[in-house]
Design an enzyme around this catalytic site. Structure first.
Site, PDB file in Angstrom:
ATOM      1  N   SER A  41       0.818  -1.214   0.000  1.00 27.81           N
ATOM      2  CA  SER A  41       0.000   0.000   0.000  1.00 27.81           C
ATOM      3  C   SER A  41       0.850   1.262   0.000  1.00 27.81           C
ATOM      4  O   SER A  41       0.469   2.281  -0.580  1.00 27.81           O
ATOM      5  CB  SER A  41      -0.937  -0.004   1.216  1.00 27.81           C
ATOM      6  OG  SER A  41      -0.194  -0.028   2.423  1.00 27.81           O
TER       7      SER A  41
ATOM      8  N   ASP B  40       0.739  -0.156   8.349  1.00 25.11           N
ATOM      9  CA  ASP B  40       2.133  -0.581   8.405  1.00 25.11           C
ATOM     10  C   ASP B  40       2.815  -0.348   7.058  1.00 25.11           C
ATOM     11  O   ASP B  40       2.177  -0.009   6.063  1.00 25.11           O
ATOM     12  CB  ASP B  40       2.237  -2.050   8.816  1.00 25.11           C
ATOM     13  CG  ASP B  40       1.527  -2.973   7.830  1.00 25.11           C
ATOM     14  OD1 ASP B  40       0.875  -2.455   6.891  1.00 25.11           O
ATOM     15  OD2 ASP B  40       1.623  -4.197   7.978  1.00 25.11           O
TER      16      ASP B  40
ATOM     17  N   ASP C  25       5.286  -2.293   4.334  1.00 22.90           N
ATOM     18  CA  ASP C  25       5.920  -3.518   3.871  1.00 22.90           C
ATOM     19  C   ASP C  25       7.219  -3.145   3.176  1.00 22.90           C
ATOM     20  O   ASP C  25       7.219  -2.332   2.240  1.00 22.90           O
ATOM     21  CB  ASP C  25       5.005  -4.272   2.911  1.00 22.90           C
ATOM     22  CG  ASP C  25       3.711  -4.698   3.575  1.00 22.90           C
ATOM     23  OD1 ASP C  25       3.778  -5.216   4.705  1.00 22.90           O
ATOM     24  OD2 ASP C  25       2.634  -4.508   2.980  1.00 22.90           O
TER      25      ASP C  25
ATOM     26  N   ASP D  28       6.922  -4.400   8.329  1.00 22.30           N
ATOM     27  CA  ASP D  28       7.119  -5.816   8.017  1.00 22.30           C
ATOM     28  C   ASP D  28       8.270  -5.930   7.030  1.00 22.30           C
ATOM     29  O   ASP D  28       8.215  -5.360   5.927  1.00 22.30           O
ATOM     30  CB  ASP D  28       5.856  -6.426   7.404  1.00 22.30           C
ATOM     31  CG  ASP D  28       4.718  -6.513   8.403  1.00 22.30           C
ATOM     32  OD1 ASP D  28       4.981  -6.420   9.615  1.00 22.30           O
ATOM     33  OD2 ASP D  28       3.565  -6.677   7.975  1.00 22.30           O
TER      34      ASP D  28
ATOM     35  N   LYS E  48     -11.017   0.247  -0.285  1.00 23.30           N
ATOM     36  CA  LYS E  48     -10.401  -0.289   0.922  1.00 23.30           C
ATOM     37  C   LYS E  48     -11.151   0.180   2.172  1.00 23.30           C
ATOM     38  O   LYS E  48     -11.377  -0.615   3.097  1.00 23.30           O
ATOM     39  CB  LYS E  48      -8.940   0.140   1.004  1.00 23.30           C
ATOM     40  CG  LYS E  48      -8.027  -0.559   0.002  1.00 23.30           C
ATOM     41  CD  LYS E  48      -6.582  -0.098   0.133  1.00 23.30           C
ATOM     42  CE  LYS E  48      -5.992  -0.471   1.457  1.00 23.30           C
ATOM     43  NZ  LYS E  48      -4.556  -0.139   1.552  1.00 23.30           N
TER      44      LYS E  48
ATOM     45  N   TYR F 217     -11.981  -7.181   4.985  1.00 21.71           N
ATOM     46  CA  TYR F 217     -10.622  -6.811   4.588  1.00 21.71           C
ATOM     47  C   TYR F 217      -9.634  -7.511   5.514  1.00 21.71           C
ATOM     48  O   TYR F 217      -9.286  -6.995   6.574  1.00 21.71           O
ATOM     49  CB  TYR F 217     -10.439  -5.289   4.661  1.00 21.71           C
ATOM     50  CG  TYR F 217      -9.115  -4.787   4.120  1.00 21.71           C
ATOM     51  CD1 TYR F 217      -9.021  -4.282   2.831  1.00 21.71           C
ATOM     52  CD2 TYR F 217      -7.960  -4.813   4.894  1.00 21.71           C
ATOM     53  CE1 TYR F 217      -7.816  -3.817   2.329  1.00 21.71           C
ATOM     54  CE2 TYR F 217      -6.751  -4.363   4.401  1.00 21.71           C
ATOM     55  CZ  TYR F 217      -6.682  -3.865   3.122  1.00 21.71           C
ATOM     56  OH  TYR F 217      -5.480  -3.411   2.628  1.00 21.71           O
TER      57      TYR F 217
END
Length: 569
Positions: A104, A115, A117, A169, A230, A239
């Site tokens: 995202s 968060d 990624d 993450d 979303k 979701y």
């Protein structure tokens, strides 16, 4: 001579221009927005700004600083690994290292509190075991890191951490190169030829995100439409890839396909067309953004004509780059029916919005999960120490979909829906606790329903603890898992803040007794513990002799089917 050159240039064919990527697939309409479409898009953007979908400048700067700090830490660590492995100085100087965001954040649709990624890319001599040991230790030694969890057994192994209150993450990919410089193009498919499968999966997240942006006609309209979808999916509890619904990548591919079908449409039009298209979609017809190709790199590719397991997927949404994969393999028929029901309701609502009979805020109205179902399962993960809770809670959350699959096998349950929002706090015993709700719709309430549900929960608890032992999850005293069955009216809620409530049902019997709290129709009483019996069928133990009781035979067949389904026999 000059005349011959002039004639050659005059009759020469103009150079062929490569068509845009999104023209590789057919379109439905290339009409440009009208005044009404622009007005609706303006209203949609105003509604989105009233919800927590856009970050302010301060939060964006904080994320950028976090990425810069992680990049510096990763490069320093690569240099230290070179020293440990006695790498020659000329190679060490050029070893480099790269940290790039994906998901995202790269798509430009991250919201407040979401968060990041990140993909960490290292040279060939820096192996994955180094990343999940020495680099994890270095991260934990940083003052900015307050929480951290290493998940080696995931489909894509990762390090989960909180860096200055920003959740990150980290995944790792080792590329068959002696140096990783900033200008290295990791989108080249040829890099995958010499890579390990685990590294290919880690690299795939970044490649998919970049390919989605390349395949949409307008990135700006794509981002606005995706933000709206979303937000709608989160408000309606559909979701979460971990809990058996759709994750961020799946929703992004679905929206990108609609953008390809209507390349010049306004954001509001794309949102309306999204619900219109997928309310009529005939699953399991796959959603793809381009023609799939097989490069014969000996990598697993989604192909239902070859792989039997792929042909059983109920909602295939395929990644747009090699090796193509289905992004929602955890989807069940019940979850698909829930998603399709929400899409159909939203399609009817956006038609009213288009006729100015409703506004966009109605689409994003939060669903009242406690008003939907008469019965609920409450799954609780609790620990005595707060330091242990994050890891234990994450492990239990990753297994809830296994319970969902088992509950769906109970003949008299017509629907099971997991609330994607969990609730954390202190339970009645003073333990740190996280609870999840699973709503149930029953077709009827027969005599054998209690036994089947008892057995399902017993099997689930057995499975969770056996998986914890197999994956060497540290099980300290006080780490508990409990599951309770309640009517809606027997759940009461303690207010934690102005917008959050925490469930406080009657305390559940813990997993050691393999019990589930039943609710009797006439005289409610405390249930007796469900004692374990020797397994039968494919799981070993003594096989029971045939019974003349049809109900007993039905229960035995159900138990064997449930065990075989959960343990993959």
């Amino acid at each position: 001579m000059f005349r011959r050159e002039h004639n050659r240039r005059r009759h020469a064919q103009p150079p062929l221009q490569q068509a845009p990527s999104w023209l590789m697939v057919p379109t439905i309409s290339e009409a440009f927005p009208e005044v009404a479409d622009v007005v609706q898009s303006t209203k949609l953007i105003e509604t989105l700004r009233c919800n927590p979908v856009f970050e302010d400048h301060h939060e964006l700067q904080k994320r950028e600083k976090t990425l810069e700090r992680l990049q510096a830490l990763f490069r320093e660590w690569v240099q230290d690994v070179c020293d440990e492995l006695c790498i020659p100085a000329e190679i060490k100087e050029k070893a480099g290292g790269k940290v790039v965001p994906f998901g995202s954040y790269l798509l430009g649709v991250h919201s407040k509190g979401s968060d990041i990624d990140c993909l960490c890319i290292g040279p060939a001599f820096v192996e994955r075991q180094h990343f999940f040991t020495s680099f994890a230790e270095r991260l934990w030694a940083q003052q900015e890191v307050t929480e951290m969890r290493v998940v080696k057994e995931a489909f894509v192994p990762l390090i989960e951490l909180k860096f200055e209150d920003v959740e990150v993450d980290l995944v790792y990919a080792s590329i068959y190169r002696s140096s990783i410089h900033e200008k290295l193009n990791i989108l080249k498919t040829g890099l995958l030829r010499e890579m390990q499968l685990a590294c290919v999966r880690s690299l795939n997240g970044y490649r998919v995100s970049m390919e989605i942006l390349r395949l949409v006609p307008s990135q700006e309209t794509f981002r606005l439409a995706l933000r709206a979808i979303k937000l709608w999916a989160k408000r309606h509890n559909i979701y979460s890839n971990k809990l058996g619904f759709l994750g961020g990548v799946s929703w992004a591919i679905l929206v990108a396909r609609v953008c390809q079908l209507y390349p010049n449409a306004a954001p509001a039009t794309l949102v309306m067309k999204f619900f219109h298209v997928y309310s009529m979609w005939e699953w399991p017809t796959p959603v793809t953004l381009k023609v799939r190709t097989d490069l014969d790199y000996d990598l697993p590719v989604w192909n239902p004509m070859v792989n039997v397991s792929d042909s059983r997927h109920v909602m295939p949404i395929i990644t747009p780059c090699y090796p193509e994969q289905n992004t929602c393999v955890n989807m069940t028929h019940t979850s698909l029916n829930i998603i399709m029901g929400e899409i159909i309701l939203a399609n009817n609502l956006v038609k009213r919005i288009q006729r100015n009979e409703a506004d966009w805020s109605a689409l994003f109205k939060e669903s009242r999960f406690l008003d939907k179902f008469p019965f609920y399962l409450v799954v609780e993960a609790s620990t005595k120490m707060e330091e242990e809770h994050h890891g234990w809670m994450g492990f239990i959350e990753s297994k809830i979909r296994i319970l969902l699959e088992g509950v769906e096998l109970v003949p008299d349950i017509s629907m099971a829906h997991v609330n994607t929002q969990s609730f954390s706090g202190l339970n009645s015993n003073g333990e740190v606790s996280t609870k999840w709700l699973m709503g149930l719709l029953l077709m009827e309430y027969p005599h054998c329903f209690d036994k089947q549900l008892d057995y399902t929960i017993k099997t689930f608890c057995n499975y969770v603890y056996s998986e914890a032992e197999r994956r060497r999850v540290p099980l300290d005293e006080g780490m508990r898992l409990s599951v309770g069955f309640f009517r809606r009216e027997d759940l009461f809620w303690v207010k934690v803040s102005e917008d959050k409530h925490y469930p406080q049902p009657t305390p559940c019997v813990h997993w050691q007794d393999y019990a589930v709290q039943r609710l009797a129709e006439e005289t409610p009483q405390k249930p007796a513990p469900f004692r374990s019996e020797p397994h039968h069928g494919k799981l070993g133990g003594k096989k029971k002799p045939p019974s003349n009781d049809p109900e007993a035979e039905k229960q035995r067949a159900y138990e064997e089917e449930l065990f075989n389904a959960l343990y993959g026999f």
